[in-house]
Design a protein around this motif. Structure first.
Motif, PDB file in Angstrom:
ATOM      1  N   HIS A 183       0.876  -1.134   0.100  1.00  0.00           N
ATOM      2  CA  HIS A 183      -0.160   0.038   0.147  1.00  0.00           C
ATOM      3  C   HIS A 183       0.826   1.360   0.120  1.00  0.00           C
ATOM      4  CE1 HIS A 183      -3.878  -1.880   0.230  1.00  0.00           C
ATOM      5  NE2 HIS A 183      -3.607  -2.598   1.418  1.00  0.00           N
ATOM      6  N   GLN A 269       3.501  -0.366 -11.153  1.00  0.00           N
ATOM      7  CA  GLN A 269       2.284   0.110 -11.219  1.00  0.00           C
ATOM      8  C   GLN A 269       2.286   1.483 -10.560  1.00  0.00           C
ATOM      9  OE1 GLN A 269      -0.533  -2.596  -9.644  1.00  0.00           O
ATOM     10  NE2 GLN A 269      -0.466  -4.042 -11.662  1.00  0.00           N
ATOM     11  N   LYS A 270       1.290   2.482 -11.172  1.00  0.00           N
ATOM     12  CA  LYS A 270       1.264   3.775 -10.608  1.00  0.00           C
ATOM     13  C   LYS A 270       0.574   3.773  -8.953  1.00  0.00           C
ATOM     14  CE  LYS A 270       1.504   6.677 -14.319  1.00  0.00           C
ATOM     15  NZ  LYS A 270       0.893   7.798 -15.038  1.00  0.00           N
ATOM     16  N   THR A 271       0.873   4.131  -8.090  1.00  0.00           N
ATOM     17  CA  THR A 271       0.309   3.981  -6.715  1.00  0.00           C
ATOM     18  C   THR A 271      -1.289   4.352  -6.966  1.00  0.00           C
ATOM     19  OG1 THR A 271       0.171   4.523  -4.473  1.00  0.00           O
ATOM     20  CG2 THR A 271       0.714   6.252  -5.994  1.00  0.00           C
ATOM     21  N   ASN A 272      -1.938   3.338  -6.132  1.00  0.00           N
ATOM     22  CA  ASN A 272      -3.446   3.875  -6.055  1.00  0.00           C
ATOM     23  C   ASN A 272      -3.731   4.110  -4.474  1.00  0.00           C
ATOM     24  OD1 ASN A 272      -3.459   1.354  -4.720  1.00  0.00           O
ATOM     25  ND2 ASN A 272      -4.208   0.280  -6.411  1.00  0.00           N
ATOM     26  N   LYS A 275      -6.152   6.942  -4.065  1.00  0.00           N
ATOM     27  CA  LYS A 275      -7.558   6.971  -4.263  1.00  0.00           C
ATOM     28  C   LYS A 275      -8.168   5.963  -3.147  1.00  0.00           C
ATOM     29  CE  LYS A 275     -10.478   3.886  -7.130  1.00  0.00           C
ATOM     30  NZ  LYS A 275     -10.489   2.959  -7.981  1.00  0.00           N
ATOM     31  N   SER A 360      -8.139  -1.738  -3.760  1.00  0.00           N
ATOM     32  CA  SER A 360      -8.425  -1.111  -5.168  1.00  0.00           C
ATOM     33  C   SER A 360      -9.071  -1.990  -5.762  1.00  0.00           C
ATOM     34  CB  SER A 360      -7.088  -0.890  -6.053  1.00  0.00           C
ATOM     35  OG  SER A 360      -6.294  -2.154  -5.979  1.00  0.00           O
TER      36      SER A 360
END
Length: 386
Positions: A183, A269-272, A275, A360
């Motif tokens: 995370h 991957q781009k951090t989520n 969000k 996510s």
């Protein structure tokens, strides 16, 4: 809000284990089991050894660790905690642990304390918030180990490991990153963490039975498990090199390959997380509007894990969890979440809390529906008792 009858079961217990698992991770494990044979350290089939080495390098890169030999593969977080605690502490040592910890560290520490092996102090947090001052008065020059988690599995609160690293004196700092890994950034060497353990099946979305322990390369740990390693078989002792010294027996190679793949997938991957924070804030706003609700997670935080613990007046958390599942198709978790001292810290002992955790893969609509369901449960109970 209408019932979401067209949806499958809504899974809001991601803090226990992620669902669904990482697609690339599943494929890596399946491919290994289907196509590769041999023991990584005991045959001339080099593919298994290569898979373990590649995964170790991937985790070292993911954690920004200089030496991949500092990564010890384990069957999960509990094993990592036990390897560190039993491997570091010995007769007459002193340890300090936060009151927010999981039983994965509490039970080994209490076992050693009850046996008279160590002296143990608990740094009690106020309302579930870990502060450096809670530790400062308990740490001495004779303290051998300090244990403090990175993120709470009960409230979702994220703590700053550097606060502990700055006051640890001569002690070693053991950190539980089981909830935060996958995370938020977890860089043990940068954060001043000497020992760090985590499981693979939560935030990393890797299979069950996977995990790792990071150790500072200058630390020596006595083995918890003794047995074959495939090297130096002529000696009666475990090899004195890492990671072999702490990896006796046949490794879960397919799981390790999947764990390394999961770390690679997340790191590319781009951090989520931003969000998730936004979803958390909106979710708490809806929950706060429910009559008779008590939320134990920080309602004002804009940087905490997507884990919410709550209770509703006159309804046990177990009953709420049952109603969520049977009437609304929502899976949650109720109880003490293997962290009784954490519940004492937040004033929810012995009843425990209802925990809702998401990631996510959960939608805003699912969270809105969960808030609606909790409101309906509270309203029906209130009207029934009038």
């Amino acid at each position: 809000m209408p019932f979401l009858t067209d949806k499958k079961m809504i899974y809001l217990d991601q803090a226990a284990t992620s669902f669904p698992k990482n697609k690339e991770s599943i494929e890596a494990q399946y491919s290994f089991l289907k196509n590769i044979s041999g023991n990584p350290s005991r045959t001339f089939s080099y593919k298994p050894a290569e898979a373990v080495f590649t995964a170790r390098e991937s985790l070292a890169k993911f954690l920004k660790v200089r030496n991949s030999s500092s990564i010890i593969f384990t069957p999960g977080a509990t094993y990592g905690a036990n390897i560190a605690i039993f491997g570091i502490l010995s007769n007459g040592d002193h340890a300090v642990v936060s009151s927010m910890e999981h039983n994965a560290v509490m039970r080994p520490l209490f076992h050693l304390a009850k046996k008279g092996v160590i002296r143990l102090d608990i740094a009690k947090s106020k309302n579930g918030v870990i502060r450096p001052e809670d530790f400062r008065g308990k740490i001495t020059n004779k303290t051998k180990l300090i244990v403090c988690l990175h993120g709470s599995n009960v409230t979702g609160k994220i703590f700053n490991p550097e606060d502990i690293a700055n006051i640890k004196k001569k002690a070693l700092f053991l950190c539980d990153a089981s909830q935060t890994i996958g995370h938020v950034e977890v860089f043990p060497e940068k954060m001043g963490i000497d020992l760090l353990f985590f499981s693979g099946h939560k935030g990393l979305k890797a299979p069950f039975g996977t995990g790792a322990l990071y150790k500072n390369e200058n630390i020596d740990i006595n083995p918890l498990i003794y047995g074959g390693t495939g090297m130096h078989s002529e000696t009666e002792d475990m090899p004195d090199v890492y990671p072999d010294k702490l990896e006796a027996g046949t490794l879960n190679v397919s799981g390790i390959a999947a764990l390394g793949t999961a770390a690679n997938a997340i790191s590319t991957q781009k951090t989520n997380f931003q969000k998730l924070i936004e979803q958390r804030v909106k979710f708490i706003e809806k929950l706060s509007a429910i009559q008779g609700i008590t939320i134990y997670s920080d309602v004002k935080s804009y940087y905490d894990l997507p884990i919410i613990s709550l209770n509703i007046d006159k309804i046990s958390c177990s009953d709420i969890a049952f109603l969520l599942k049977e009437k609304f198709g929502i899976l949650s978790r109720a109880g003490l979440h293997c962290a009784p001292y954490a519940h004492k810290s937040i004033g929810a002992y012995p009843c425990g809390t209802l925990r809702l955790s998401f990631n996510s893969d959960n939608t805003t609509e699912e969270l809105d529906y969960a808030a609606y369901a909790l409101n309906e449960i509270e309203k029906n109970e209130r009207l029934h008792t009038i």
